[in-house]
Enzyme design. Structure first.
Site, short mmCIF file in Angstrom:
data_model
loop_
_atom_site.label_atom_id
_atom_site.label_comp_id
_atom_site.label_asym_id
_atom_site.label_seq_id
_atom_site.Cartn_x
_atom_site.Cartn_y
_atom_site.Cartn_z
N CYS A 2 0.83 -1.21 0.00
CA CYS A 2 0.00 0.00 0.00
C CYS A 2 0.86 1.26 0.00
CB CYS A 2 -0.87 0.03 1.24
SG CYS A 2 -1.84 -1.46 1.45
N ARG A 27 2.49 0.94 -5.80
CA ARG A 27 2.61 0.17 -4.56
C ARG A 27 1.36 -0.64 -4.27
NH1 ARG A 27 6.78 2.05 -1.27
NH2 ARG A 27 5.78 0.92 0.41
N TRP A 75 -3.26 -2.31 -1.62
CA TRP A 75 -3.02 -3.66 -2.11
C TRP A 75 -3.56 -4.57 -1.00
CZ3 TRP A 75 -0.10 -8.03 -0.64
CH2 TRP A 75 0.11 -8.99 -1.66
N ASN A 101 -0.25 0.93 6.21
CA ASN A 101 0.40 -0.06 5.37
C ASN A 101 1.08 -1.05 6.31
OD1 ASN A 101 1.89 -1.47 3.45
ND2 ASN A 101 3.50 0.09 3.34
N GLY A 102 0.88 -2.33 6.08
CA GLY A 102 1.48 -3.34 6.95
C GLY A 102 0.40 -4.33 7.38
N GLU A 477 14.40 -15.87 -14.73
CA GLU A 477 13.97 -14.47 -14.63
C GLU A 477 13.07 -14.10 -15.83
OE1 GLU A 477 13.54 -11.95 -13.03
OE2 GLU A 477 13.65 -10.23 -14.36
N LYS A 481 9.11 -12.81 -15.90
CA LYS A 481 8.61 -11.62 -16.61
C LYS A 481 7.36 -11.98 -17.40
CE LYS A 481 10.40 -9.37 -14.85
NZ LYS A 481 11.39 -9.11 -13.86
N GLU A 484 4.31 -12.60 -15.01
CA GLU A 484 3.74 -11.50 -14.26
C GLU A 484 3.18 -10.39 -15.14
OE1 GLU A 484 6.67 -9.97 -11.54
OE2 GLU A 484 8.17 -9.75 -13.10
N HIS A 500 14.69 -35.04 -18.39
CA HIS A 500 14.42 -35.86 -17.21
C HIS A 500 12.95 -35.81 -16.79
CE1 HIS A 500 18.65 -36.82 -16.67
NE2 HIS A 500 18.90 -35.55 -16.95
N LYS A 603 4.38 -3.17 -6.26
CA LYS A 603 5.82 -2.93 -6.14
C LYS A 603 6.14 -2.86 -4.65
CE LYS A 603 9.40 -1.33 -8.73
NZ LYS A 603 9.80 -2.36 -9.70
C1 F6R Z 1 9.51 -9.03 -10.45
C2 F6R Z 1 9.61 -8.22 -9.27
C3 F6R Z 1 9.64 -8.88 -7.93
C4 F6R Z 1 10.72 -8.21 -7.08
C5 F6R Z 1 10.76 -8.77 -5.66
C6 F6R Z 1 11.87 -8.14 -4.85
O1 F6R Z 1 9.51 -8.25 -11.61
O2 F6R Z 1 9.66 -7.02 -9.37
O3 F6R Z 1 9.85 -10.24 -8.03
O4 F6R Z 1 11.95 -8.41 -7.71
O5 F6R Z 1 9.53 -8.54 -5.05
O6 F6R Z 1 11.70 -6.75 -4.80
P1 F6R Z 1 12.89 -5.78 -4.42
O7 F6R Z 1 13.88 -5.85 -5.52
O8 F6R Z 1 12.26 -4.43 -4.29
O9 F6R Z 1 13.46 -6.29 -3.13
#
Ligand code: F6R
Length: 608
Positions: A2, A27, A75, A101-102, A477, A481, A484, A500, A603
């Site tokens: 949030c 966020r 969120w 937030n939390g 990775e 991408k 998500e 396997h 985020k």
């Molecule tokens: C994927 C993504 C997440 C973050 C993860 C760690 O695109 O953004 O998997 O990488 O939540 O976040 P940070 O880097 O902020 O610790």
């Protein structure tokens, strides 16, 4: 998670408040709300589900007039995405309004006690208990400050919380425990926010609250005190290095594409990190016999990438631990160095892993993008990557920069170990210097082709991303991408693992991406190629990603091939990752996904 914002000024603040939560929307974006006070009377609250743009219009946020206000973009954790569960939340008498937030872990027992005392709850959130508890405490203590701190002391869990009250309508009370909260200092105007973006348009001077501190913010000042004792704390004022333009889209349709395009610059910045800082960091790692690499989500793959580079270039064996699992599997003591990567520097899991490591006697280090973040202030050794704000929820440029920094650390570790000479290091650094130009070439010359393939293949529901050696973390990775941003099922796997079991899945509904090493990486090249052959032998679709070759074979087993600028083994993975980022982006736009705000994500994941 949030986003919290607040403004205290002399004039009307509604517009600034709405703009603050718009800037924090990455966020969390399932609902939002604001509360303002205009000199006297109860806080006026408006909220609803939807984006800031939608709710602001539906609820006429800008019709609210006031000089003090708080706001929230959510969120959901406790309670579904409904208007009633949106923040702000108010006490029964409507005199106290909070945003949070939390997670308040003891909210059920608090709620039960408060309900017995006659408080009526209207939402399913943990946050609402805070508003009622402040009201309850105020009825006994007759002081807002005392009621606020008594409430904070009764809360278990984590919070960044802000309070607006009719009893003291000229100020915001706010506090922090394990969820970020920052004060912004303007002229005759002050702000609060979950991060700098909340107020960077208005001021670059900031004060970072530490855990277990609270602040009282008015238009002309602030005080910070300890929650436990009420003792005043003198805080350092920080000048933020980012500017508001860096957080704009700059002509790109999405932040994701803009941030992908910022990668040449981001790599240049990573290459400019001073030798002294890198060397000291490497020495601190080398000083300990054992090393853990940690991160979560994308940064877990950054950590895994580092594991391969540390091994190959420095002969350093590192254990890898996903931050969320760290405390359940890692053995930490004073023989250990724990190295984390984090864009936000606030991710709960990674922060907990670092705190756990510290408590066990380990030395900690981190590569972090956000200055002043909790991680930046927690670790013993810090590298600030300086990648600028990453607004898209999906991490691209921050991850690439972290990988480059990890590669540079691997070289210093190799030097310290005697595995590399100064000449070797210089040669590899020269290769890294060529990365920005190579990425520019991919962006300028390959985007169109990658877009075409993405359009042609966007109907495919399942993807396997395959890579061997250092391409394995790139595969994982890249699959993340795809999942998500495009909501397409994708898995990253070592290409040697395929035979396997997973090879049984090859059919018309499953495509593969194979990350090829350059031909000079002969063994890896041969092995990866044979995995591609195995898929083709079963009529599977293979998208090959590889560097240009002087004498390209006419018989490569690929259905389509993305040919990237020629690169040596040390840097080729960076180019392949950029190509895969573009592929996910164009698949997502073809499928009309909400690229910058994918569903269910946020985020900066600041909850457990
Ligand atoms: C994927 C993504 C997440 C973050 C993860 C760690 O695109 O953004 O998997 O990488 O939540 O976040 P940070 O880097 O902020 O610790």
């Amino acid at each position: 998670m949030c986003g919290i914002a607040g403004v205290v000024a002399l004039g009307n603040i509604s517009e600034k408040l709405v703009s603050s939560i718009r800037s924090l929307e990455y966020r969390g974006y399932d609902s939002c709300g604001i509360a303002v006070i205009n000199g006297s009377g109860k806080p006026s609250v408006r909220k609803n589900i939807g984006s800031v743009e939608e709710v602001s219009e539906k609820e006429n946020f800008l019709d609210l007039h006031g000089n003090v206000g708080i706001a929230h973009t959510r969120w959901a954790t406790h309670g579904g995405v409904t208007k009633l569960n949106s923040h702000p939340h108010s006490s029964c008498d409507g005199l106290f309004t909070v945003v949070h937030n939390g997670i308040i872990s003891n909210y059920i027992s608090l709620r039960e006690k408060l309900e017995k005392k006659g408080h009526v709850f209207v939402s399913a959130t943990d946050t609402e208990s805070i508003a009622h508890l402040i009201e309850e405490n105020y009825s006994k203590l007759k002081s807002v400050e005392k009621a606020f701190t008594a409430t904070l002391k009764a809360l278990d869990g984590t919070y960044a919380v802000a309070l607006l009250t009719a009893h003291e309508p000229d100020r915001i009370y706010c506090a922090r425990k394990e969820s970020p909260l920052i004060l912004g200092l303007g002229v005759e105007e002050n702000y609060i926010g979950s991060d700098f973006n909340a107020f960077i348009e208005n001021t670059k001077s900031a004060v970072i609250l530490d855990d277990n501190e609270y602040a009282i913010v008015t238009h002309d000042g602030y005080v910070v005190k300890r929650i436990s004792s009420g003792e005043m704390v003198v805080k350092q004022v920080l000048e933020i290095m980012w500017d508001s333009e860096m957080a704009q889209k700059g002509g790109f349709p999405h932040y994701m594409l803009k941030e992908i395009h910022e990668q040449p610059q981001v790599v240049r910045t990573a290459m400019n990190i001073e030798e002294d800082r890198l060397m000291k960091f490497a020495e601190a790692i080398a000083d300990k016999p054992r090393l853990y690499l940690t991160g979560v989500g994308t940064t877990f793959y950054v950590a895994q990438f580092a594991q391969y580079y540390f091994s190959a270039y420095a002969g350093v064996t590192a254990s890898l631990a996903s931050s969320d699992e760290f405390k359940f599997m890692a053995n930490v003591d004073d023989d250990v160095f724990v190295l984390a990567a984090s864009q936000s520097g606030e991710t709960y899991d990674t922060l907990s892993a670092l705190r756990h490591a510290k408590a066990g006697g380990a030395v900690t280090g981190a590569i972090v993008n956000v200055m002043g973040s909790s991680m930046a202030r927690t670790v013993d050794h810090l590298i600030l990557q300086g990648s600028g704000p990453e607004i898209c929820v999906i991490s691209t440029k921050a991850a690439l920069s972290q990988m480059v920094i990890m590669a540079r650390l691997a070289l210093r570790l190799g030097l310290l170990n005697g595995k590399l000479t100064a000449k070797d290091v210089k040669a590899r650094e020269k290769e890294l210097d060529a990365v920005p130009k190579g990425i520019e070439k991919i962006l300028n010359e390959k985007s169109g082709f990658i877009h075409t393939i993405a359009k042609e293949q966007s109907h495919i529901p399942h993807w396997l991303y395959l890579g061997r050696g250092r391409y394995y973390p790139i595969a994982r990775e890249s699959a993340l991408k795809m999942k998500e941003v495009a909501y397409v099922h994708a898995e990253g796997m070592p290409s040697g693992f395929l035979k396997h079991g997973t090879i049984a899945l090859i059919d018309d509904n499953l495509n593969c991406v194979v990350f090829m090493p350059p031909e000079e990486d002969a063994e890896l090249y041969k092995l990866t190629l044979s995995s591609a052959e195995e898929i083709r032998a079963r009529n599977g679709y293979v998208l090959g990603v590889m560097s240009e070759s002087k004498s390209p074979s006419k018989h490569l087993p690929f259905s389509e091939t993305i040919i990237l600028p020629k690169a040596p083994p040390f840097t080729a993975p960076f180019f392949e990752m950029v190509a895969a980022q573009l592929f996910s982006y164009f698949t997502a736009t073809t499928l009309k996904r909400n690229v910058d705000r994918p569903r269910s994500l946020a985020k900066s994941v600041t909850v457990a």
